[in-house]
Scaffold this motif. Sequence first.
Motif, PDB file in Angstrom:
ATOM      1  N   PRO A 188      13.771   7.157  28.009  1.00 41.19           N
ATOM      2  CA  PRO A 188      14.806   6.324  27.760  1.00 41.19           C
ATOM      3  C   PRO A 188      14.526   5.427  26.290  1.00 41.19           C
ATOM      4  CG  PRO A 188      13.532   5.416  29.262  1.00 41.19           C
ATOM      5  CD  PRO A 188      13.053   6.676  29.006  1.00 41.19           C
ATOM      6  N   ALA A 189      15.337   4.529  25.857  1.00 39.96           N
ATOM      7  CA  ALA A 189      14.876   3.924  24.528  1.00 39.96           C
ATOM      8  C   ALA A 189      13.846   2.847  24.677  1.00 39.96           C
ATOM      9  CB  ALA A 189      16.328   3.130  24.040  1.00 39.96           C
ATOM     10  N   GLY A 190      12.976   2.728  23.789  1.00 37.45           N
ATOM     11  CA  GLY A 190      11.722   1.796  23.784  1.00 37.45           C
ATOM     12  C   GLY A 190      10.590   2.226  24.895  1.00 37.45           C
ATOM     13  N   GLY A 191      10.642   3.539  25.136  1.00 35.77           N
ATOM     14  CA  GLY A 191       9.506   4.254  25.780  1.00 35.77           C
ATOM     15  C   GLY A 191       8.523   4.441  24.993  1.00 35.77           C
ATOM     16  N   ASN A 192       7.359   5.256  25.665  1.00 34.00           N
ATOM     17  CA  ASN A 192       6.120   5.573  24.707  1.00 34.00           C
ATOM     18  C   ASN A 192       6.447   6.968  24.088  1.00 34.00           C
ATOM     19  OD1 ASN A 192       4.805   3.309  25.599  1.00 34.00           O
ATOM     20  ND2 ASN A 192       4.095   4.396  27.580  1.00 34.00           N
ATOM     21  N   LEU A 193       7.563   7.748  24.587  1.00 37.57           N
ATOM     22  CA  LEU A 193       7.683   8.800  23.735  1.00 37.57           C
ATOM     23  C   LEU A 193       8.925   8.860  22.974  1.00 37.57           C
ATOM     24  CD1 LEU A 193       6.856  11.386  26.969  1.00 37.57           C
ATOM     25  CD2 LEU A 193       5.570  10.830  24.907  1.00 37.57           C
ATOM     26  N   PRO A 194       9.166   9.719  21.992  1.00 40.29           N
ATOM     27  CA  PRO A 194      10.523   9.709  20.863  1.00 40.29           C
ATOM     28  C   PRO A 194      11.790   9.588  22.299  1.00 40.29           C
ATOM     29  CG  PRO A 194       9.056  11.319  20.068  1.00 40.29           C
ATOM     30  CD  PRO A 194       8.350  10.851  21.636  1.00 40.29           C
ATOM     31  N   ILE A 195      12.573   8.680  21.535  1.00 40.45           N
ATOM     32  CA  ILE A 195      13.842   8.448  22.507  1.00 40.45           C
ATOM     33  C   ILE A 195      14.724   9.889  22.943  1.00 40.45           C
ATOM     34  CG2 ILE A 195      15.121   8.167  20.111  1.00 40.45           C
ATOM     35  CD1 ILE A 195      16.800   6.165  21.543  1.00 40.45           C
ATOM     36  N   GLY A 196      15.188   9.714  23.987  1.00 43.30           N
ATOM     37  CA  GLY A 196      15.920  10.707  24.454  1.00 43.30           C
ATOM     38  C   GLY A 196      15.103  12.326  24.649  1.00 43.30           C
ATOM     39  N   MET A 197      13.894  12.329  24.491  1.00 44.81           N
ATOM     40  CA  MET A 197      13.294  13.495  24.729  1.00 44.81           C
ATOM     41  C   MET A 197      13.176  14.063  26.112  1.00 44.81           C
ATOM     42  SD  MET A 197      12.195  14.899  21.662  1.00 44.81           S
ATOM     43  CE  MET A 197      13.081  14.297  20.265  1.00 44.81           C
ATOM     44  N   PRO A 198      13.335  15.056  26.404  1.00 48.75           N
ATOM     45  CA  PRO A 198      12.804  15.764  27.642  1.00 48.75           C
ATOM     46  C   PRO A 198      11.145  15.816  27.743  1.00 48.75           C
ATOM     47  CG  PRO A 198      13.500  17.626  26.342  1.00 48.75           C
ATOM     48  CD  PRO A 198      13.687  16.464  25.552  1.00 48.75           C
ATOM     49  N   PHE A 199      10.671  15.405  28.930  1.00 44.66           N
ATOM     50  CA  PHE A 199       9.212  15.566  28.816  1.00 44.66           C
ATOM     51  C   PHE A 199       9.026  15.443  30.506  1.00 44.66           C
ATOM     52  CE2 PHE A 199       8.043  11.403  30.713  1.00 44.66           C
ATOM     53  CZ  PHE A 199       9.261  10.706  30.716  1.00 44.66           C
ATOM     54  N   PHE A 200       7.673  16.038  30.678  1.00 50.25           N
ATOM     55  CA  PHE A 200       7.463  15.743  32.189  1.00 50.25           C
ATOM     56  C   PHE A 200       5.988  15.079  32.422  1.00 50.25           C
ATOM     57  CE2 PHE A 200       4.558  19.286  32.667  1.00 50.25           C
ATOM     58  CZ  PHE A 200       4.468  20.059  31.620  1.00 50.25           C
ATOM     59  N   GLU A 201       5.706  14.639  33.491  1.00 48.25           N
ATOM     60  CA  GLU A 201       4.573  14.238  33.767  1.00 48.25           C
ATOM     61  C   GLU A 201       3.771  14.789  35.093  1.00 48.25           C
ATOM     62  OE1 GLU A 201       5.161   9.300  33.043  1.00 48.25           O
ATOM     63  OE2 GLU A 201       6.542  10.172  34.533  1.00 48.25           O
ATOM     64  N   PRO A 202       3.007  15.570  34.656  1.00 45.15           N
ATOM     65  CA  PRO A 202       2.589  16.675  35.777  1.00 45.15           C
ATOM     66  C   PRO A 202       1.931  16.137  37.163  1.00 45.15           C
ATOM     67  CG  PRO A 202       1.029  16.844  33.759  1.00 45.15           C
ATOM     68  CD  PRO A 202       2.330  16.023  33.554  1.00 45.15           C
ATOM     69  N   ARG A 203       1.227  14.999  36.742  1.00 51.62           N
ATOM     70  CA  ARG A 203       0.768  14.240  38.285  1.00 51.62           C
ATOM     71  C   ARG A 203       1.796  13.819  38.914  1.00 51.62           C
ATOM     72  NH1 ARG A 203      -3.980  14.163  40.795  1.00 51.62           N
ATOM     73  NH2 ARG A 203      -4.782  12.180  41.498  1.00 51.62           N
ATOM     74  N   GLN A 204       3.137  13.274  38.755  1.00 54.79           N
ATOM     75  CA  GLN A 204       4.309  13.260  39.285  1.00 54.79           C
ATOM     76  C   GLN A 204       4.836  14.666  39.869  1.00 54.79           C
ATOM     77  OE1 GLN A 204       4.157  10.339  37.132  1.00 54.79           O
ATOM     78  NE2 GLN A 204       3.393   9.692  39.039  1.00 54.79           N
ATOM     79  N   ILE A 205       5.460  15.300  38.990  1.00 52.89           N
ATOM     80  CA  ILE A 205       5.943  16.717  39.418  1.00 52.89           C
ATOM     81  C   ILE A 205       5.573  17.480  38.131  1.00 52.89           C
ATOM     82  CG2 ILE A 205       8.109  17.899  40.028  1.00 52.89           C
ATOM     83  CD1 ILE A 205       9.558  15.412  40.517  1.00 52.89           C
ATOM     84  N   PRO A 206       4.866  18.731  38.608  1.00 53.76           N
ATOM     85  CA  PRO A 206       4.489  19.563  37.398  1.00 53.76           C
ATOM     86  C   PRO A 206       5.682  20.509  37.225  1.00 53.76           C
ATOM     87  CG  PRO A 206       3.497  20.094  39.519  1.00 53.76           C
ATOM     88  CD  PRO A 206       4.205  19.000  39.857  1.00 53.76           C
ATOM     89  N   CYS A 207       5.510  21.475  36.274  1.00 58.38           N
ATOM     90  CA  CYS A 207       6.406  22.593  35.730  1.00 58.38           C
ATOM     91  C   CYS A 207       5.682  23.612  36.900  1.00 58.38           C
ATOM     92  CB  CYS A 207       6.286  22.911  34.525  1.00 58.38           C
ATOM     93  SG  CYS A 207       7.171  24.642  34.216  1.00 58.38           S
ATOM     94  N   TYR A 208       6.855  24.125  37.819  1.00 57.37           N
ATOM     95  CA  TYR A 208       6.684  25.158  38.758  1.00 57.37           C
ATOM     96  C   TYR A 208       6.965  26.613  38.085  1.00 57.37           C
ATOM     97  CZ  TYR A 208       5.351  21.413  42.109  1.00 57.37           C
ATOM     98  OH  TYR A 208       4.896  20.744  42.611  1.00 57.37           O
ATOM     99  N   LEU A 209       7.133  26.814  36.612  1.00 56.96           N
ATOM    100  CA  LEU A 209       7.335  27.849  36.079  1.00 56.96           C
ATOM    101  C   LEU A 209       8.082  28.822  36.790  1.00 56.96           C
ATOM    102  CD1 LEU A 209       3.337  28.667  35.372  1.00 56.96           C
ATOM    103  CD2 LEU A 209       4.957  27.438  33.981  1.00 56.96           C
ATOM    104  N   CYS A 210       9.322  28.439  36.806  1.00 57.43           N
ATOM    105  CA  CYS A 210      10.466  29.179  37.226  1.00 57.43           C
ATOM    106  C   CYS A 210      10.458  30.687  36.287  1.00 57.43           C
ATOM    107  CB  CYS A 210      11.890  28.649  37.146  1.00 57.43           C
ATOM    108  SG  CYS A 210      11.856  27.109  37.725  1.00 57.43           S
ATOM    109  N   PRO A 211      10.472  31.875  36.945  1.00 55.17           N
ATOM    110  CA  PRO A 211      10.515  33.176  36.117  1.00 55.17           C
ATOM    111  C   PRO A 211      11.937  33.155  35.481  1.00 55.17           C
ATOM    112  CG  PRO A 211       9.873  33.602  38.673  1.00 55.17           C
ATOM    113  CD  PRO A 211      10.551  31.983  38.535  1.00 55.17           C
ATOM    114  N   THR A 212      12.901  32.414  35.746  1.00 57.96           N
ATOM    115  CA  THR A 212      14.080  32.533  35.225  1.00 57.96           C
ATOM    116  C   THR A 212      14.258  31.586  33.881  1.00 57.96           C
ATOM    117  OG1 THR A 212      15.080  31.142  36.791  1.00 57.96           O
ATOM    118  CG2 THR A 212      15.558  33.375  37.028  1.00 57.96           C
ATOM    119  N   ILE A 213      13.311  30.608  33.676  1.00 54.93           N
ATOM    120  CA  ILE A 213      13.279  29.572  32.722  1.00 54.93           C
ATOM    121  C   ILE A 213      14.669  28.856  32.892  1.00 54.93           C
ATOM    122  CG2 ILE A 213      12.250  29.108  30.541  1.00 54.93           C
ATOM    123  CD1 ILE A 213      11.182  31.961  30.316  1.00 54.93           C
ATOM    124  N   PRO A 214      15.328  28.416  33.552  1.00 53.69           N
ATOM    125  CA  PRO A 214      16.695  27.776  33.634  1.00 53.69           C
ATOM    126  C   PRO A 214      16.806  26.643  32.603  1.00 53.69           C
ATOM    127  CG  PRO A 214      15.527  26.922  35.584  1.00 53.69           C
ATOM    128  CD  PRO A 214      14.709  27.879  34.892  1.00 53.69           C
TER     129      PRO A 214
END
Lengths: 301, 258
Positions: B75-101
């Motif tokens: 969201p706006a005002g966060g620590n990362l650029p506004i509106g960027m998709p990101f992930f926090e692996p300690r919460q939920i990592p990327c499970y590497l879907c083979p189809t890369i949806p």
Amino acid sequence: MSHPAPSGLAARLWQWRYILLRRVSQFIILLLFFGTVHWGWEVAKDVPLLSGNLSGSKFIGLIPMADPFAALQIFLAGHVLQTEAILGAAIVLGFYILVGGRVFCAWACPVNPVTDLAGWLRTRFDIRPTFILPRNTRYFVLVLTLILSVLTGVAAFEWVSPVGMMHREIIFGLGFGAAVLLAIFLFDLFILKHGWCGHLCPLGAFWSVVGKVNPTLRVRFDKTTCTHCGECAKVCPEPQVLNLKLLEEKGFVFSGECSNCGRCTPVCPENSLVFDFKPLIRAHNAQAQGSVSVSETQRRV
Amino acid sequence: MSADRRDFLVRLMQGATLASTGGLGWAYLLRQEARAQPFALRPPGALPGDDFNAACIKCGQCVVACPFDTLKLEPAGGNLPIGMPFFEPRQIPCYLCPTIPCMKACPTGALSPKLKDINDSRMGLAVIDTENCLSWKGLRCEICHRECPIKGKAITLETHPRQISKHAMFIPVVHSNACTGCGICVRACPTTEPAIRILPHALIQGKIGDHYRLGWTREDSITQEFDASGAAPTISAPTNAPSGPVKGKATDYLNEGL
């Protein structure tokens, strides 16, 4: 001449029909996005109903849509968009060319209810403006957006857009955007009437430019019945589009800055302002004028 | 100069000044936002750094497409650029879907369709805090190694024998040529704060430079004619004529005049 005061709920609702319709339209657009993210709305398995947000989306996994203004900024920032985004931008642009560019502002933009509320409160409590800003400031902001996109290498408006912030944060989670919205609300309420939408927003300016070529839906102006009472200009968020002298020449509200919000049509006591299909407007006005001149000659006789 | 013209020029300057000061403030804001991007872990296939900033339209379709709710939009005002998709692996990592949806959902190409195999994605690189890693302390843990979807390649175990009555140390080692940065190891790490983290490559990876030659990895003789221009060294036959720049094997050169 006298304004028929609305009596009863039905009459009142009818008086507010366009405002209600606009709120429904704005709400449904948000709801479709929200439901797709949070309640997993799908038309089939793994085919989301309306995925994304107003910047870019996909309807029933088939029709891509993208904000053409955002796409333009991204292109200027130095990225050649994929076919899907270009197609999406073309679809959205085509739609708003057909129905009127700023139809987006009045019927889809999530900021509109906020600024409408500020404008309504302002009229109600008769708050005077702090300063005057030319309405065409927004076109300078628009040009600045495009220049900054080239210079900074990011989509300049998309990175600060309150429209994007609000839509994104309602759909994907809250953040500082709520404070920005509050700032816009207070700015519109206390500093400048219709300050954001009517003076500054470069997205609105973009759609104003697009709206110049609207070939379908316009508010028709009938100069034979208009008494210049000025009720329409009182409710219009862009009163400069209701320059009656120019309207008498053209016969309809022609400015790209008109958002087809429909506020003026129910308040006109003479029904001189009515939505009409644009190709029919000329014929209608010619006929109205003809009947007037006929009745005048009859009177003379 | 006529009054009209003077008035026009003054107004032009006023407008230009307003636009440039406003533009400067605006550009500063954009720069500040963009500056946060080196810390973001982005979806698979994301274009590098600034290219991603330019290309992402912030629509969140990757977020909707992610079946594990891994991805979030900043969201706006966060620590990362506004509106960027990101992930926090300690919460939920990327499970590497083979189809890369997520990549397929991206309309702009910010998540590049050039990524064909999810195992080729490089979202970041795992780094181990050797001071707090249980395996490095001598405990049998190795959870990161066992959980790693590319175990044996991205994370291997090194055994270090110790003295009698202590079992050998089984030390996890990350290899950048296979680690996708999915963060499944981060999620699995049993320490209170994870002793293994995913960081963007630019923040942790060094570069040795072309001028180092690891002799034991080479088949040819170590010392050859050195070409300062950086061209690949070629092996030339030793010459007996010492005139000009010295060429030939180091032994020949050192033994000269004996």
